[in-house]
Motif scaffolding. Structure first.
Motif, PDB file in Angstrom:
ATOM      1  N   GLU A 198      56.126   2.485  67.445  1.00 59.30           N
ATOM      2  CA  GLU A 198      56.761   3.608  68.146  1.00 59.30           C
ATOM      3  C   GLU A 198      58.261   3.354  68.279  1.00 59.30           C
ATOM      4  N   THR A 199      58.962   4.405  68.631  1.00 61.10           N
ATOM      5  CA  THR A 199      60.365   4.251  69.019  1.00 61.10           C
ATOM      6  C   THR A 199      60.394   4.186  70.537  1.00 61.10           C
ATOM      7  N   VAL A 200      60.819   3.032  71.038  1.00 57.63           N
ATOM      8  CA  VAL A 200      60.786   2.816  72.482  1.00 57.63           C
ATOM      9  C   VAL A 200      62.196   2.598  73.018  1.00 57.63           C
ATOM     10  N   VAL A 201      62.588   3.427  73.969  1.00 58.60           N
ATOM     11  CA  VAL A 201      63.859   3.206  74.661  1.00 58.60           C
ATOM     12  C   VAL A 201      63.581   2.319  75.864  1.00 58.60           C
TER      13      VAL A 201
ATOM     14  N   VAL B 287      63.036  -0.622  68.919  1.00 55.10           N
ATOM     15  CA  VAL B 287      63.496  -0.659  70.309  1.00 55.10           C
ATOM     16  C   VAL B 287      64.949  -0.218  70.382  1.00 55.10           C
ATOM     17  N   ILE B 288      65.224   0.707  71.288  1.00 57.79           N
ATOM     18  CA  ILE B 288      66.607   1.124  71.531  1.00 57.79           C
ATOM     19  C   ILE B 288      66.957   0.738  72.963  1.00 57.79           C
ATOM     20  N   ARG B 289      67.858  -0.225  73.088  1.00 58.89           N
ATOM     21  CA  ARG B 289      68.272  -0.674  74.421  1.00 58.89           C
ATOM     22  C   ARG B 289      69.290   0.306  74.982  1.00 58.89           C
TER      23      ARG B 289
ATOM     24  N   LEU C  61      67.564  10.470  70.228  1.00 60.37           N
ATOM     25  CA  LEU C  61      66.987   9.168  69.885  1.00 60.37           C
ATOM     26  C   LEU C  61      65.546   9.298  69.392  1.00 60.37           C
ATOM     27  N   GLU C  62      64.967  10.465  69.583  1.00 63.69           N
ATOM     28  CA  GLU C  62      63.580  10.731  69.157  1.00 63.69           C
ATOM     29  C   GLU C  62      62.614   9.664  69.663  1.00 63.69           C
ATOM     30  N   ALA C  63      62.748   9.347  70.943  1.00 59.51           N
ATOM     31  CA  ALA C  63      61.903   8.315  71.548  1.00 59.51           C
ATOM     32  C   ALA C  63      60.471   8.822  71.729  1.00 59.51           C
ATOM     33  N   ASP C  64      59.520   7.925  71.455  1.00 61.06           N
ATOM     34  CA  ASP C  64      58.124   8.222  71.789  1.00 61.06           C
ATOM     35  C   ASP C  64      57.837   7.799  73.228  1.00 61.06           C
ATOM     36  N   ARG C  65      58.654   6.841  73.656  1.00 64.66           N
ATOM     37  CA  ARG C  65      58.359   6.224  74.936  1.00 64.66           C
ATOM     38  C   ARG C  65      59.675   5.756  75.556  1.00 64.66           C
ATOM     39  N   VAL C  66      59.843   5.952  76.866  1.00 57.12           N
ATOM     40  CA  VAL C  66      61.021   5.424  77.557  1.00 57.12           C
ATOM     41  C   VAL C  66      60.537   4.603  78.745  1.00 57.12           C
ATOM     42  N   MET C  67      60.997   3.364  78.809  1.00 53.35           N
ATOM     43  CA  MET C  67      60.595   2.474  79.902  1.00 53.35           C
ATOM     44  C   MET C  67      61.816   2.169  80.757  1.00 53.35           C
TER      45      MET C  67
END
Ligand code: ARG
Length: 567
Positions: free
Chosen positions: A108-111, A148-150, A320-326
Protein backbone atom coordinates in the motif's frame (compact mmCIF):
# COMPACT_ATOMS: atom_id res chain seq x y z
CA UNK A 1 7.27 -16.99 5.63
CA UNK A 2 4.34 -16.05 7.88
CA UNK A 3 3.85 -19.21 9.97
CA UNK A 4 0.77 -17.91 11.69
CA UNK A 5 -0.99 -17.10 8.44
CA UNK A 6 -0.02 -20.45 6.94
CA UNK A 7 -1.50 -22.37 9.88
CA UNK A 8 -4.48 -20.10 10.02
CA UNK A 9 -5.25 -20.71 6.34
CA UNK A 10 -4.88 -24.47 6.62
CA UNK A 11 -6.94 -24.84 9.78
CA UNK A 12 -9.61 -22.37 8.65
CA UNK A 13 -10.01 -24.38 5.43
CA UNK A 14 -10.50 -27.59 7.45
CA UNK A 15 -12.91 -25.84 9.78
CA UNK A 16 -14.96 -24.58 6.86
CA UNK A 17 -15.03 -28.02 5.25
CA UNK A 18 -16.12 -29.54 8.54
CA UNK A 19 -18.83 -27.02 9.41
CA UNK A 20 -20.05 -26.18 5.93
CA UNK A 21 -19.42 -22.49 6.58
CA UNK A 22 -16.45 -20.22 7.14
CA UNK A 23 -15.26 -19.64 10.69
CA UNK A 24 -12.10 -18.02 12.06
CA UNK A 25 -9.39 -20.46 13.15
CA UNK A 26 -7.92 -17.98 15.68
CA UNK A 27 -4.33 -19.21 15.51
CA UNK A 28 -1.83 -17.73 17.93
CA UNK A 29 1.52 -18.72 19.30
CA UNK A 30 1.15 -21.27 22.08
CA UNK A 31 0.50 -19.85 25.52
CA UNK A 32 2.80 -22.48 27.09
CA UNK A 33 5.59 -24.66 25.69
CA UNK A 34 3.71 -27.88 26.54
CA UNK A 35 0.96 -26.77 24.13
CA UNK A 36 3.38 -27.01 21.20
CA UNK A 37 4.31 -24.06 18.99
CA UNK A 38 0.93 -22.65 17.98
CA UNK A 39 -2.61 -23.12 19.14
CA UNK A 40 -5.90 -22.69 17.29
CA UNK A 41 -8.76 -21.50 19.49
CA UNK A 42 -11.49 -21.06 16.93
CA UNK A 43 -13.17 -24.46 17.12
CA UNK A 44 -15.08 -23.92 20.38
CA UNK A 45 -16.75 -20.69 19.33
CA UNK A 46 -17.72 -22.02 15.92
CA UNK A 47 -19.05 -25.32 17.33
CA UNK A 48 -21.05 -23.52 19.97
CA UNK A 49 -22.62 -21.20 17.41
CA UNK A 50 -23.71 -24.19 15.30
CA UNK A 51 -24.71 -26.25 18.35
CA UNK A 52 -22.16 -28.96 17.61
CA UNK A 53 -19.94 -30.88 19.99
CA UNK A 54 -16.61 -28.99 20.03
CA UNK A 55 -14.40 -32.02 20.61
CA UNK A 56 -16.03 -33.83 17.71
CA UNK A 57 -15.57 -30.84 15.45
CA UNK A 58 -11.95 -30.59 16.65
CA UNK A 59 -11.31 -34.25 15.78
CA UNK A 60 -12.82 -33.72 12.35
CA UNK A 61 -10.71 -30.61 11.75
CA UNK A 62 -7.56 -32.49 12.73
CA UNK A 63 -8.46 -35.26 10.28
CA UNK A 64 -9.13 -32.82 7.45
CA UNK A 65 -6.39 -30.22 8.01
CA UNK A 66 -3.73 -30.27 5.33
CA UNK A 67 -0.71 -30.01 7.60
CA UNK A 68 1.43 -32.74 6.05
CA UNK A 69 5.03 -31.57 5.84
CA UNK A 70 4.27 -28.61 8.10
CA UNK A 71 3.23 -29.97 11.47
CA UNK A 72 4.69 -32.94 13.30
CA UNK A 73 1.61 -33.06 15.55
CA UNK A 74 -1.81 -31.46 15.79
CA UNK A 75 -3.51 -32.47 19.03
CA UNK A 76 -6.83 -31.75 20.67
CA UNK A 77 -6.66 -30.33 24.17
CA UNK A 78 -9.30 -29.41 26.74
CA UNK A 79 -12.72 -28.49 25.36
CA UNK A 80 -11.48 -28.22 21.75
CA UNK A 81 -8.20 -26.34 21.49
CA UNK A 82 -5.82 -27.50 18.79
CA UNK A 83 -2.14 -27.62 19.68
CA UNK A 84 0.25 -27.61 16.76
CA UNK A 85 3.88 -28.66 16.92
CA UNK A 86 5.79 -27.81 13.77
CA UNK A 87 7.86 -30.34 11.89
CA UNK A 88 11.64 -29.99 12.29
CA UNK A 89 12.33 -30.66 8.61
CA UNK A 90 9.81 -28.01 7.65
CA UNK A 91 11.44 -25.53 10.02
CA UNK A 92 14.91 -26.28 8.66
CA UNK A 93 13.81 -25.82 5.05
CA UNK A 94 11.91 -22.65 5.89
CA UNK A 95 14.96 -21.16 7.58
CA UNK A 96 17.14 -22.04 4.61
CA UNK A 97 14.79 -20.69 1.98
CA UNK A 98 13.13 -17.64 3.51
CA UNK A 99 14.62 -14.21 4.10
CA UNK A 100 14.11 -12.84 7.61
CA UNK A 101 11.70 -10.22 6.21
CA UNK A 102 9.55 -10.62 3.12
CA UNK A 103 7.13 -8.26 1.37
CA UNK A 104 3.57 -8.31 2.70
CA UNK A 105 0.90 -9.66 0.34
CA UNK A 106 -0.75 -6.33 -0.47
CA UNK A 107 1.58 -3.37 -0.74
CA UNK A 108 0.00 0.00 0.00
CA UNK A 109 0.91 3.65 -0.09
CA UNK A 110 1.09 4.68 3.53
CA UNK A 111 1.51 8.24 4.78
CA UNK A 112 3.09 8.36 8.22
CA UNK A 113 2.44 11.69 9.94
CA UNK A 114 4.90 11.99 12.80
CA UNK A 115 7.21 14.20 14.83
CA UNK A 116 5.42 17.45 13.84
CA UNK A 117 6.86 19.90 16.38
CA UNK A 118 5.57 23.43 16.67
CA UNK A 119 8.34 25.68 15.47
CA UNK A 120 7.44 28.52 17.80
CA UNK A 121 8.59 26.46 20.75
CA UNK A 122 11.18 23.98 21.81
CA UNK A 123 10.51 20.44 20.64
CA UNK A 124 9.18 18.64 23.72
CA UNK A 125 8.98 15.09 24.99
CA UNK A 126 5.64 14.47 23.25
CA UNK A 127 7.34 15.17 19.93
CA UNK A 128 10.19 12.91 20.99
CA UNK A 129 7.72 10.06 21.46
CA UNK A 130 6.05 10.78 18.14
CA UNK A 131 9.42 10.90 16.38
CA UNK A 132 10.66 7.63 17.84
CA UNK A 133 7.44 5.66 17.39
CA UNK A 134 6.58 7.09 13.98
CA UNK A 135 10.06 6.45 12.64
CA UNK A 136 9.99 2.81 13.74
CA UNK A 137 6.62 2.42 12.05
CA UNK A 138 7.86 3.98 8.83
CA UNK A 139 10.82 1.58 8.76
CA UNK A 140 8.71 -1.49 9.45
CA UNK A 141 6.17 -0.58 6.77
CA UNK A 142 8.96 -0.01 4.27
CA UNK A 143 10.60 -3.33 5.08
CA UNK A 144 7.28 -5.02 4.31
CA UNK A 145 7.29 -3.52 0.85
CA UNK A 146 4.85 -0.66 1.39
CA UNK A 147 5.47 2.73 -0.18
CA UNK A 148 5.94 5.01 2.81
CA UNK A 149 5.57 8.77 2.57
CA UNK A 150 6.84 10.55 5.67
CA UNK A 151 5.04 13.77 6.50
CA UNK A 152 6.40 16.08 9.14
CA UNK A 153 3.38 18.35 9.64
CA UNK A 154 5.24 21.02 11.59
CA UNK A 155 3.34 23.90 13.17
CA UNK A 156 4.78 27.00 11.50
CA UNK A 157 1.69 29.15 11.16
CA UNK A 158 -0.63 31.04 13.45
CA UNK A 159 -0.86 34.20 15.48
CA UNK A 160 2.13 33.56 17.75
CA UNK A 161 4.47 33.98 14.78
CA UNK A 162 3.60 37.66 14.49
CA UNK A 163 4.77 38.15 18.03
CA UNK A 164 7.93 36.11 17.54
CA UNK A 165 8.88 37.91 14.35
CA UNK A 166 8.40 41.30 15.92
CA UNK A 167 10.54 40.25 18.85
CA UNK A 168 13.15 38.80 16.55
CA UNK A 169 13.31 42.21 14.82
CA UNK A 170 13.75 44.03 18.07
CA UNK A 171 16.40 41.82 19.56
CA UNK A 172 18.14 40.93 16.30
CA UNK A 173 18.46 37.49 17.86
CA UNK A 174 20.73 35.12 16.05
CA UNK A 175 20.51 31.38 15.73
CA UNK A 176 22.47 30.99 18.97
CA UNK A 177 19.79 32.85 20.90
CA UNK A 178 17.04 31.02 19.11
CA UNK A 179 18.54 27.72 20.24
CA UNK A 180 16.57 28.33 23.41
CA UNK A 181 13.17 28.83 21.83
CA UNK A 182 11.43 28.35 25.12
CA UNK A 183 13.06 31.42 26.67
CA UNK A 184 12.71 33.36 23.44
CA UNK A 185 8.98 32.64 23.37
CA UNK A 186 8.56 33.59 27.01
CA UNK A 187 10.37 36.90 26.57
CA UNK A 188 8.39 37.72 23.45
CA UNK A 189 5.15 36.99 25.27
CA UNK A 190 6.24 39.26 28.12
CA UNK A 191 6.80 42.11 25.65
CA UNK A 192 3.50 41.36 23.95
CA UNK A 193 1.55 41.54 27.20
CA UNK A 194 3.33 44.64 28.51
CA UNK A 195 3.54 46.89 25.47
CA UNK A 196 0.49 47.92 23.46
CA UNK A 197 2.58 49.18 20.59
CA UNK A 198 4.52 45.89 20.39
CA UNK A 199 1.26 43.95 20.43
CA UNK A 200 -0.05 46.14 17.64
CA UNK A 201 3.01 45.59 15.48
CA UNK A 202 2.74 41.85 16.17
CA UNK A 203 -0.83 41.77 14.91
CA UNK A 204 0.13 43.67 11.80
CA UNK A 205 2.93 41.17 11.22
CA UNK A 206 0.45 38.27 11.34
CA UNK A 207 -1.78 39.96 8.80
CA UNK A 208 1.23 40.69 6.61
CA UNK A 209 2.40 37.12 6.93
CA UNK A 210 -0.94 35.72 5.91
CA UNK A 211 -1.27 38.15 3.02
CA UNK A 212 2.15 37.10 1.80
CA UNK A 213 4.00 40.40 2.37
CA UNK A 214 7.43 39.49 0.92
CA UNK A 215 9.51 41.20 3.60
CA UNK A 216 7.59 39.62 6.47
CA UNK A 217 7.65 36.30 4.68
CA UNK A 218 11.41 36.54 4.36
CA UNK A 219 11.86 37.15 8.08
CA UNK A 220 9.41 34.40 8.93
CA UNK A 221 11.28 32.01 6.65
CA UNK A 222 14.51 32.77 8.44
CA UNK A 223 12.91 32.01 11.79
CA UNK A 224 11.48 28.75 10.43
CA UNK A 225 14.78 27.70 8.90
CA UNK A 226 16.63 28.17 12.17
CA UNK A 227 13.98 26.27 14.15
CA UNK A 228 13.93 23.46 11.63
CA UNK A 229 17.68 23.11 11.71
CA UNK A 230 17.43 22.60 15.49
CA UNK A 231 14.89 19.86 14.88
CA UNK A 232 17.08 18.24 12.25
CA UNK A 233 19.94 18.20 14.74
CA UNK A 234 17.79 16.12 17.07
CA UNK A 235 16.65 13.83 14.26
CA UNK A 236 20.24 13.20 13.26
CA UNK A 237 21.35 12.62 16.82
CA UNK A 238 18.51 10.14 17.26
CA UNK A 239 19.32 8.46 13.98
CA UNK A 240 15.81 8.89 12.61
CA UNK A 241 15.09 8.80 8.90
CA UNK A 242 13.42 12.24 8.87
CA UNK A 243 14.98 14.67 6.40
CA UNK A 244 14.15 18.25 5.44
CA UNK A 245 12.24 17.03 2.38
CA UNK A 246 9.72 15.27 4.66
CA UNK A 247 8.60 18.59 6.09
CA UNK A 248 5.14 19.43 4.81
CA UNK A 249 4.32 22.26 7.15
CA UNK A 250 0.95 23.72 8.08
CA UNK A 251 1.80 26.79 6.01
CA UNK A 252 2.10 24.63 2.89
CA UNK A 253 -1.68 24.22 2.96
CA UNK A 254 -2.37 27.94 3.20
CA UNK A 255 -3.48 28.28 -0.41
CA UNK A 256 -5.88 25.33 -0.09
CA UNK A 257 -7.84 26.62 2.88
CA UNK A 258 -10.33 28.77 0.97
CA UNK A 259 -11.12 25.76 -1.21
CA UNK A 260 -11.60 23.55 1.85
CA UNK A 261 -14.19 25.98 3.20
CA UNK A 262 -15.86 26.22 -0.22
CA UNK A 263 -16.00 22.41 -0.48
CA UNK A 264 -17.49 22.11 3.00
CA UNK A 265 -20.05 24.71 2.03
CA UNK A 266 -20.88 22.95 -1.21
CA UNK A 267 -21.38 19.71 0.71
CA UNK A 268 -23.88 21.52 2.93
CA UNK A 269 -21.77 20.98 6.01
CA UNK A 270 -21.04 24.57 7.10
CA UNK A 271 -22.93 26.30 9.85
CA UNK A 272 -22.37 29.58 11.55
CA UNK A 273 -22.10 29.63 15.31
CA UNK A 274 -21.23 32.75 17.31
CA UNK A 275 -19.68 34.28 14.21
CA UNK A 276 -17.42 31.29 13.55
CA UNK A 277 -17.91 28.75 10.78
CA UNK A 278 -18.28 25.22 12.04
CA UNK A 279 -19.24 21.69 11.08
CA UNK A 280 -21.65 19.95 13.45
CA UNK A 281 -21.89 16.18 13.18
CA UNK A 282 -24.44 14.41 15.35
CA UNK A 283 -22.08 11.68 16.43
CA UNK A 284 -19.96 14.16 18.41
CA UNK A 285 -21.69 15.09 21.63
CA UNK A 286 -20.30 16.90 24.64
CA UNK A 287 -20.95 15.91 28.26
CA UNK A 288 -24.12 17.99 28.30
CA UNK A 289 -25.47 16.17 25.25
CA UNK A 290 -24.95 19.11 22.93
CA UNK A 291 -23.39 18.51 19.54
CA UNK A 292 -19.74 19.56 19.43
CA UNK A 293 -18.60 21.78 16.58
CA UNK A 294 -15.45 21.39 14.53
CA UNK A 295 -14.50 25.04 14.10
CA UNK A 296 -12.95 25.69 10.69
CA UNK A 297 -12.93 29.48 10.45
CA UNK A 298 -12.86 32.06 13.20
CA UNK A 299 -15.05 35.16 13.15
CA UNK A 300 -12.05 37.28 12.05
CA UNK A 301 -11.65 35.01 9.02
CA UNK A 302 -8.63 33.15 10.40
CA UNK A 303 -8.29 29.43 9.86
CA UNK A 304 -7.49 26.82 12.49
CA UNK A 305 -5.56 23.62 13.16
CA UNK A 306 -8.58 21.59 12.02
CA UNK A 307 -8.88 23.47 8.72
CA UNK A 308 -5.26 22.67 7.91
CA UNK A 309 -5.75 19.03 8.82
CA UNK A 310 -8.74 18.80 6.50
CA UNK A 311 -6.59 20.27 3.73
CA UNK A 312 -3.88 17.73 4.58
CA UNK A 313 -6.32 14.81 4.24
CA UNK A 314 -7.43 16.20 0.89
CA UNK A 315 -3.82 16.53 -0.30
CA UNK A 316 -2.85 13.07 0.92
CA UNK A 317 -5.81 11.54 -0.87
CA UNK A 318 -5.62 13.46 -4.12
CA UNK A 319 -1.94 14.19 -4.57
CA UNK A 320 -0.20 11.47 -2.61
CA UNK A 321 -2.85 8.85 -3.44
CA UNK A 322 -2.51 7.34 0.02
CA UNK A 323 -4.32 4.12 0.86
CA UNK A 324 -3.66 4.68 4.49
CA UNK A 325 -2.63 7.59 6.74
CA UNK A 326 -1.24 6.95 10.21
CA UNK A 327 -1.01 9.87 12.67
CA UNK A 328 1.18 9.59 15.74
CA UNK A 329 0.35 12.21 18.36
CA UNK A 330 -0.46 12.21 22.03
CA UNK A 331 -3.84 10.95 23.15
CA UNK A 332 -5.20 14.41 23.94
CA UNK A 333 -5.76 14.97 20.23
CA UNK A 334 -8.06 11.96 19.89
CA UNK A 335 -11.26 13.99 19.55
CA UNK A 336 -9.65 16.38 17.06
CA UNK A 337 -8.74 13.51 14.76
CA UNK A 338 -12.06 11.70 15.10
CA UNK A 339 -13.80 14.91 14.08
CA UNK A 340 -11.40 15.69 11.24
CA UNK A 341 -11.67 12.15 9.85
CA UNK A 342 -15.45 12.17 10.03
CA UNK A 343 -15.75 15.57 8.39
CA UNK A 344 -13.17 14.65 5.73
CA UNK A 345 -15.26 11.57 4.93
CA UNK A 346 -18.50 13.54 4.59
CA UNK A 347 -16.86 16.24 2.49
CA UNK A 348 -15.30 13.75 0.10
CA UNK A 349 -11.73 14.76 1.00
CA UNK A 350 -10.72 11.14 1.70
CA UNK A 351 -10.54 8.50 -1.04
CA UNK A 352 -12.87 5.55 -1.03
CA UNK A 353 -11.53 2.90 1.27
CA UNK A 354 -8.76 5.16 2.50
CA UNK A 355 -7.89 4.36 6.07
CA UNK A 356 -7.37 7.36 8.37
CA UNK A 357 -5.90 6.25 11.66
CA UNK A 358 -4.94 8.13 14.76
CA UNK A 359 -2.43 6.13 16.82
CA UNK A 360 -2.31 7.92 20.14
CA UNK A 361 0.26 7.63 22.86
CA UNK A 362 0.29 8.54 26.53
CA UNK A 363 2.32 11.15 28.35
CA UNK A 364 5.96 10.80 29.29
CA UNK A 365 6.29 10.91 33.07
CA UNK A 366 9.20 11.24 35.46
CA UNK A 367 9.93 8.54 38.04
CA UNK A 368 7.80 10.60 40.44
CA UNK A 369 4.80 9.91 38.22
CA UNK A 370 4.46 13.59 37.26
CA UNK A 371 4.88 15.06 33.76
CA UNK A 372 8.52 14.84 32.71
CA UNK A 373 10.31 18.12 33.60
CA UNK A 374 13.70 19.25 34.85
CA UNK A 375 14.17 19.56 38.59
CA UNK A 376 13.48 23.28 38.24
CA UNK A 377 10.17 22.41 36.62
CA UNK A 378 11.28 23.46 33.15
CA UNK A 379 10.87 21.84 29.78
CA UNK A 380 13.63 19.28 29.23
CA UNK A 381 15.86 20.12 26.28
CA UNK A 382 16.03 17.04 24.12
CA UNK A 383 19.66 17.47 23.09
CA UNK A 384 20.64 17.55 26.77
CA UNK A 385 18.57 14.46 27.38
CA UNK A 386 20.48 12.60 24.66
CA UNK A 387 23.81 13.87 26.01
CA UNK A 388 22.90 12.52 29.41
CA UNK A 389 21.90 9.15 27.92
CA UNK A 390 25.30 8.79 26.29
CA UNK A 391 27.15 9.92 29.43
CA UNK A 392 25.35 7.43 31.61
CA UNK A 393 25.95 4.66 29.10
CA UNK A 394 29.63 5.58 28.91
CA UNK A 395 30.00 5.21 32.68
CA UNK A 396 28.50 1.70 32.48
CA UNK A 397 30.55 0.66 29.45
CA UNK A 398 33.72 1.90 31.13
CA UNK A 399 32.89 -0.01 34.30
CA UNK A 400 32.39 -3.20 32.31
CA UNK A 401 35.21 -2.82 29.76
CA UNK A 402 37.88 -0.53 31.17
CA UNK A 403 40.42 -2.04 28.78
CA UNK A 404 38.71 -0.86 25.57
CA UNK A 405 40.15 2.26 23.91
CA UNK A 406 38.23 5.41 24.73
CA UNK A 407 37.02 6.07 21.18
CA UNK A 408 35.47 2.61 21.03
CA UNK A 409 33.90 2.98 24.46
CA UNK A 410 32.35 6.27 23.34
CA UNK A 411 30.97 4.74 20.18
CA UNK A 412 29.46 1.81 22.11
CA UNK A 413 28.04 4.26 24.65
CA UNK A 414 26.46 6.31 21.88
CA UNK A 415 24.71 3.26 20.45
CA UNK A 416 23.59 2.05 23.89
CA UNK A 417 22.53 5.48 25.16
CA UNK A 418 20.48 6.51 22.14
CA UNK A 419 19.22 2.94 21.73
CA UNK A 420 18.13 2.85 25.37
CA UNK A 421 16.10 6.07 25.09
CA UNK A 422 14.37 4.83 21.95
CA UNK A 423 13.86 1.25 23.07
CA UNK A 424 12.42 2.28 26.45
CA UNK A 425 9.76 4.25 24.63
CA UNK A 426 9.12 1.67 21.91
CA UNK A 427 8.92 -1.34 24.21
CA UNK A 428 5.91 -0.10 26.19
CA UNK A 429 2.39 -0.27 24.86
CA UNK A 430 2.18 3.29 23.58
CA UNK A 431 -1.41 3.84 24.67
CA UNK A 432 -0.50 4.13 28.33
CA UNK A 433 1.57 6.85 29.97
CA UNK A 434 5.21 5.98 30.13
CA UNK A 435 7.69 6.53 32.93
CA UNK A 436 11.10 7.73 31.80
CA UNK A 437 13.51 5.89 34.10
CA UNK A 438 17.26 6.00 33.44
CA UNK A 439 18.06 2.98 35.60
CA UNK A 440 15.46 0.79 33.95
CA UNK A 441 16.33 1.71 30.36
CA UNK A 442 20.08 1.32 30.87
CA UNK A 443 19.84 -1.98 32.72
CA UNK A 444 21.54 -4.99 31.14
CA UNK A 445 18.74 -7.23 32.37
CA UNK A 446 15.23 -7.56 31.07
CA UNK A 447 13.50 -6.15 28.04
CA UNK A 448 15.97 -3.32 27.39
CA UNK A 449 18.24 -2.11 24.60
CA UNK A 450 21.45 -2.96 26.48
CA UNK A 451 20.26 -6.54 27.01
CA UNK A 452 19.50 -7.03 23.32
CA UNK A 453 22.65 -5.31 22.15
CA UNK A 454 24.61 -7.48 24.52
CA UNK A 455 22.91 -10.64 23.25
CA UNK A 456 23.81 -9.62 19.72
CA UNK A 457 27.44 -8.92 20.60
CA UNK A 458 27.66 -12.28 22.45
CA UNK A 459 26.75 -14.07 19.23
CA UNK A 460 29.24 -12.03 17.26
CA UNK A 461 31.90 -13.03 19.75
CA UNK A 462 31.16 -16.72 19.11
CA UNK A 463 32.18 -16.20 15.49
CA UNK A 464 35.28 -14.26 16.49
CA UNK A 465 36.39 -16.82 19.07
CA UNK A 466 35.82 -19.72 16.71
CA UNK A 467 37.39 -17.86 13.79
CA UNK A 468 34.44 -19.02 11.76
CA UNK A 469 33.99 -18.00 8.16
CA UNK A 470 30.28 -17.25 8.32
CA UNK A 471 29.81 -16.98 4.60
CA UNK A 472 31.06 -20.51 4.17
CA UNK A 473 28.26 -21.91 6.34
CA UNK A 474 25.68 -23.65 4.20
CA UNK A 475 23.04 -26.33 4.38
CA UNK A 476 20.01 -26.91 6.58
CA UNK A 477 19.98 -26.78 10.34
CA UNK A 478 19.53 -29.97 12.37
CA UNK A 479 16.99 -29.52 15.13
CA UNK A 480 17.63 -32.20 17.72
CA UNK A 481 17.40 -30.52 21.12
CA UNK A 482 14.11 -28.90 22.19
CA UNK A 483 15.99 -25.59 22.58
CA UNK A 484 17.00 -25.76 18.94
CA UNK A 485 13.44 -26.45 17.86
CA UNK A 486 12.08 -23.50 19.88
CA UNK A 487 14.81 -21.18 18.64
CA UNK A 488 14.00 -22.11 15.02
CA UNK A 489 10.29 -21.44 15.51
CA UNK A 490 11.05 -18.13 17.20
CA UNK A 491 13.36 -17.08 14.37
CA UNK A 492 10.59 -17.70 11.86
CA UNK A 493 8.12 -15.61 13.82
CA UNK A 494 9.72 -12.29 12.81
CA UNK A 495 7.53 -11.99 9.72
CA UNK A 496 4.18 -12.43 11.47
CA UNK A 497 5.36 -10.05 14.19
CA UNK A 498 6.21 -7.32 11.68
CA UNK A 499 2.90 -7.77 9.93
CA UNK A 500 1.10 -7.29 13.27
CA UNK A 501 3.19 -4.21 14.03
CA UNK A 502 2.25 -2.77 10.64
CA UNK A 503 -1.43 -3.60 11.03
CA UNK A 504 -1.88 -2.17 14.51
CA UNK A 505 0.85 0.45 14.76
CA UNK A 506 2.34 -1.17 17.86
CA UNK A 507 6.16 -1.31 17.79
CA UNK A 508 6.19 -2.83 21.30
CA UNK A 509 5.18 -6.12 19.66
CA UNK A 510 8.51 -6.14 17.83
CA UNK A 511 10.39 -5.32 21.06
CA UNK A 512 8.62 -8.17 22.85
CA UNK A 513 9.51 -10.47 19.99
CA UNK A 514 13.21 -9.52 20.02
CA UNK A 515 13.37 -10.00 23.76
CA UNK A 516 11.78 -13.42 23.43
CA UNK A 517 14.27 -14.29 20.70
CA UNK A 518 17.22 -13.24 22.88
CA UNK A 519 15.85 -15.30 25.77
CA UNK A 520 15.38 -18.37 23.56
CA UNK A 521 18.86 -17.90 22.18
CA UNK A 522 20.34 -17.84 25.68
CA UNK A 523 18.52 -21.09 26.51
CA UNK A 524 19.91 -22.69 23.38
CA UNK A 525 23.37 -21.29 24.12
CA UNK A 526 23.35 -22.81 27.60
CA UNK A 527 21.95 -26.17 26.53
CA UNK A 528 23.81 -26.73 23.26
CA UNK A 529 27.60 -26.46 22.99
CA UNK A 530 28.51 -24.67 19.78
CA UNK A 531 32.22 -24.29 19.12
CA UNK A 532 33.05 -27.57 20.85
CA UNK A 533 30.46 -29.49 18.84
CA UNK A 534 31.62 -31.34 15.76
CA UNK A 535 30.87 -31.65 12.07
CA UNK A 536 27.28 -31.05 10.95
CA UNK A 537 26.07 -30.30 14.46
CA UNK A 538 28.62 -27.53 14.86
CA UNK A 539 27.75 -26.10 11.45
CA UNK A 540 24.04 -26.29 12.23
CA UNK A 541 24.42 -24.49 15.54
CA UNK A 542 26.57 -21.82 13.94
CA UNK A 543 23.85 -21.36 11.32
CA UNK A 544 21.31 -20.85 14.11
CA UNK A 545 23.69 -18.31 15.66
CA UNK A 546 24.10 -16.50 12.37
CA UNK A 547 20.38 -16.31 11.75
CA UNK A 548 19.73 -15.14 15.31
CA UNK A 549 22.30 -12.35 15.01
CA UNK A 550 20.88 -11.35 11.65
CA UNK A 551 17.33 -11.33 13.02
CA UNK A 552 18.27 -9.31 16.11
CA UNK A 553 20.13 -6.79 13.98
CA UNK A 554 17.31 -6.53 11.45
CA UNK A 555 14.73 -6.10 14.20
CA UNK A 556 16.74 -3.50 16.10
CA UNK A 557 17.44 -1.57 12.90
CA UNK A 558 13.73 -1.55 12.14
CA UNK A 559 13.26 0.09 15.51
CA UNK A 560 15.90 2.62 14.49
CA UNK A 561 18.53 1.15 16.83
CA UNK A 562 22.11 0.47 15.76
CA UNK A 563 24.15 -2.53 16.92
CA UNK A 564 27.78 -2.96 17.98
CA UNK A 565 29.99 -5.97 17.30
CA UNK A 566 31.38 -6.10 20.82
CA UNK A 567 30.65 -4.47 24.14
N1 ARG B 1 1.98 20.15 15.73
C1 ARG B 1 1.05 19.34 16.45
C2 ARG B 1 1.38 19.34 17.93
O1 ARG B 1 2.50 19.57 18.30
C3 ARG B 1 1.01 17.91 15.98
C4 ARG B 1 0.60 17.72 14.54
C5 ARG B 1 0.21 16.30 14.25
N2 ARG B 1 -0.19 16.10 12.89
C6 ARG B 1 -1.29 16.57 12.33
N3 ARG B 1 -1.51 16.31 11.07
N4 ARG B 1 -2.17 17.26 13.03
O2 ARG B 1 0.53 19.08 18.75
Amino acid sequence: MNLKRLLNDRIAAALEASLGEAAPAVVQSAARPEFGDYQANGVMGAAKRLKRNPREVAADVVARADLAGIAARCEIAGPGFLNVTLDDGFLATSLATSAPVEAAPEPETVVVDYSCPNLAKEMHVGHLRSTIIGDAMARVLEALGHTVIRQNHVGDWGTQFGMLLTFLDETGADSELLSDLETFYREAKKRFDADVDFADRSRRAVVGLQRGDPEIRRRWQRFIDISLSHCQEIYDRLGTTLRPEHVMAESAYNDDLDAVIADLDAAGLLEESQGARCVFLDEFKGKDGETLPLIVQKSDGGYLYATTDLAAVRYRARRLEADRVMYFTDARQALHFRQVFAVAGRAGFARDGMSLEHHPFGAMLGTDGKPFKTRAGEVVKLIQLLDEAEERALAEVTRRNPELPEAERREIARVIGIGAVKYADLSKNRTSDYVFDWDQMLSFDGNTAPYLLYAYSRIRSVFRRGEVDEDALTGDVLLAAPEEHTLAVTLLRLQETLESVAADGFPHLLCGYLYELAVQFMRFYEACPILTAEGDVRASRLLLCRRTAETLKTGLNLLGIETVERM
